[in-house]
Design a protein around this motif. Structure first.
Motif, PDB file in Angstrom:
ATOM      1  N   TYR A 165       0.842  -1.192   0.000  1.00 38.14           N
ATOM      2  CA  TYR A 165       0.000   0.000   0.000  1.00 38.14           C
ATOM      3  C   TYR A 165       0.883   1.249   0.000  1.00 38.14           C
ATOM      4  O   TYR A 165       1.995   1.257   0.524  1.00 38.14           O
ATOM      5  CB  TYR A 165      -0.887   0.027   1.243  1.00 38.14           C
ATOM      6  CG  TYR A 165      -2.028  -0.955   1.212  1.00 38.14           C
ATOM      7  CD1 TYR A 165      -2.955  -0.952   0.170  1.00 38.14           C
ATOM      8  CD2 TYR A 165      -2.207  -1.870   2.237  1.00 38.14           C
ATOM      9  CE1 TYR A 165      -4.017  -1.839   0.143  1.00 38.14           C
ATOM     10  CE2 TYR A 165      -3.275  -2.767   2.230  1.00 38.14           C
ATOM     11  CZ  TYR A 165      -4.170  -2.751   1.174  1.00 38.14           C
ATOM     12  OH  TYR A 165      -5.222  -3.624   1.163  1.00 38.14           O
ATOM     13  N   ALA A 166       0.338   2.326  -0.560  1.00 40.52           N
ATOM     14  CA  ALA A 166       1.084   3.582  -0.617  1.00 40.52           C
ATOM     15  C   ALA A 166       0.128   4.754  -0.517  1.00 40.52           C
ATOM     16  O   ALA A 166      -1.025   4.679  -0.955  1.00 40.52           O
ATOM     17  CB  ALA A 166       1.880   3.661  -1.924  1.00 40.52           C
ATOM     18  N   GLY A 167       0.624   5.847   0.041  1.00 40.96           N
ATOM     19  CA  GLY A 167      -0.173   7.049   0.139  1.00 40.96           C
ATOM     20  C   GLY A 167       0.695   8.257   0.454  1.00 40.96           C
ATOM     21  O   GLY A 167       1.854   8.118   0.876  1.00 40.96           O
ATOM     22  N   VAL A 168       0.143   9.429   0.239  1.00 44.40           N
ATOM     23  CA  VAL A 168       0.817  10.689   0.554  1.00 44.40           C
ATOM     24  C   VAL A 168      -0.175  11.569   1.307  1.00 44.40           C
ATOM     25  O   VAL A 168      -1.357  11.643   0.938  1.00 44.40           O
ATOM     26  CB  VAL A 168       1.304  11.412  -0.719  1.00 44.40           C
ATOM     27  CG1 VAL A 168       1.842  12.808  -0.380  1.00 44.40           C
ATOM     28  CG2 VAL A 168       2.386  10.601  -1.422  1.00 44.40           C
ATOM     29  N   GLY A 169       0.296  12.192   2.371  1.00 45.27           N
ATOM     30  CA  GLY A 169      -0.560  13.074   3.152  1.00 45.27           C
ATOM     31  C   GLY A 169       0.086  14.420   3.411  1.00 45.27           C
ATOM     32  O   GLY A 169       1.316  14.534   3.434  1.00 45.27           O
ATOM     33  N   ARG A 170      -0.766  15.442   3.594  1.00 44.17           N
ATOM     34  CA  ARG A 170      -0.294  16.765   3.990  1.00 44.17           C
ATOM     35  C   ARG A 170      -0.508  16.921   5.486  1.00 44.17           C
ATOM     36  O   ARG A 170      -1.488  16.428   6.045  1.00 44.17           O
ATOM     37  CB  ARG A 170      -1.092  17.866   3.271  1.00 44.17           C
ATOM     38  CG  ARG A 170      -1.032  17.831   1.753  1.00 44.17           C
ATOM     39  CD  ARG A 170      -1.786  19.052   1.211  1.00 44.17           C
ATOM     40  NE  ARG A 170      -1.910  19.016  -0.237  1.00 44.17           N
ATOM     41  CZ  ARG A 170      -2.955  18.510  -0.894  1.00 44.17           C
ATOM     42  NH1 ARG A 170      -3.951  17.972  -0.214  1.00 44.17           N
ATOM     43  NH2 ARG A 170      -2.989  18.546  -2.205  1.00 44.17           N
TER      44      ARG A 170
END
Length: 266
Positions: free
Chosen positions: A259-264
């Motif tokens: 799984y992968a993700g980007v957050g601010r």
């Protein structure tokens, strides 16, 4: 000790496999030893697509760094950075913006030694030998403080590392310490192996790593999403790595095992 290159620190036990060198092997790199290759082959027997998983993770790293650059982030703190094979962060970031700054952090002596070699003369990149699960040590390290300006946006990269962190080490608290140290304009890129799609194969992968320096702790989708507490996930959220903002429409969305993700920061 014919398996030991001259640049490898003399106190490194090349008979003990490490995740950094196994990953290097799966990516087709040359900075690994026979013990690492043995574990790598066990992983491939358990999960024949293990090299594709490693490649998907590396491709996500590239896309995440380029996305952050588009958002005006030109400083990166790469935790558990591993051996800087082709497609490393400073290569991607400085290829797009020569002024981009990258601080690598790893506790593997070989990863650090090789990083020092390839970063020689690069004033906008550095490497620190430290355990990323000790955030106060990392954040106070003089090379990190000299290179990165914590009053300006920083991209925190935790790509393919948290599946080596057991619950006992309190991964959410580790992430919270890093998050609190970043300015409000900071961002996090994180990827994590999962057994959601191939439980038997991933169990074999974890078994292959059980006696290494870095045993593996697989987590499900909801658990990976929870690691983004305090971060605003950008679209498409936490998804299998190939599905995170692919560069070309119609690309196969396989493998799904990381799984992968980007957050601010919020």
């Amino acid at each position: 000790m014919n398996d030991r290159p001259s640049w490898v620190p003399s106190d490194v036990d090349v008979e003990i496999p490490s995740s950094a060198r196994i990953y290097d092997y799966l990516l087709g790199g040359a900075h690994n030893f026979s013990a690492d290759r043995t574990v790598g082959e066990k992983m491939l027997r358990a999960m024949p697509n293990a090299t594709r998983i490693a490649g998907a993770n590396r491709s996500f790293l590239r896309r995440a760094v380029l996305y952050m650059l588009e958002q005006g982030i030109t400083q990166f703190l790469d935790l558990g950075s591993g051996i800087p094979t082709v497609g490393n962060v400073h290569e991607v970031a400085q290829g797009a913006n020569p002024d981009a700054k990258v601080a690598y952090v790893d506790y593997d002596e070989v990863a650090v030694a090789h990083s020092e070699l390839i970063l020689e003369g690069n004033e906008n990149a550095t490497v620190v030998k430290a355990d990323f699960t000790e955030p106060n040590t990392v954040l106070s390290a003089p090379p990190v403080r000299r290179l990165l300006d914590f009053d300006k946006p920083i991209g925190l990269l935790m790509v393919g590392v948290f599946h080596f962190v057991p619950d006992e080490k309190q991964p959410h608290e580790i992430l919270a310490t890093y998050r609190n140290a970043l300015p409000d304009t900071g961002a996090l890129a994180l990827s994590h192996l999962t057994a959601d799609y191939a439980p038997e194969g991933m169990a074999g992968l974890a078994e292959a790593m059980r006696k290494s320096k870095d045993p593996m702790y697989l987590r499900g989708h909801d658990e990976v999403v929870s690691l983004f507490a305090g971060w605003e996930l950008i679209e498409p959220g936490v998804v299998p790595a190939p599905g995170w903002r692919p560069e070309r429409a119609g690309e196969p969305m396989e493998p799904k095992d990381i799984y992968a993700g980007v957050g601010r920061k919020v």
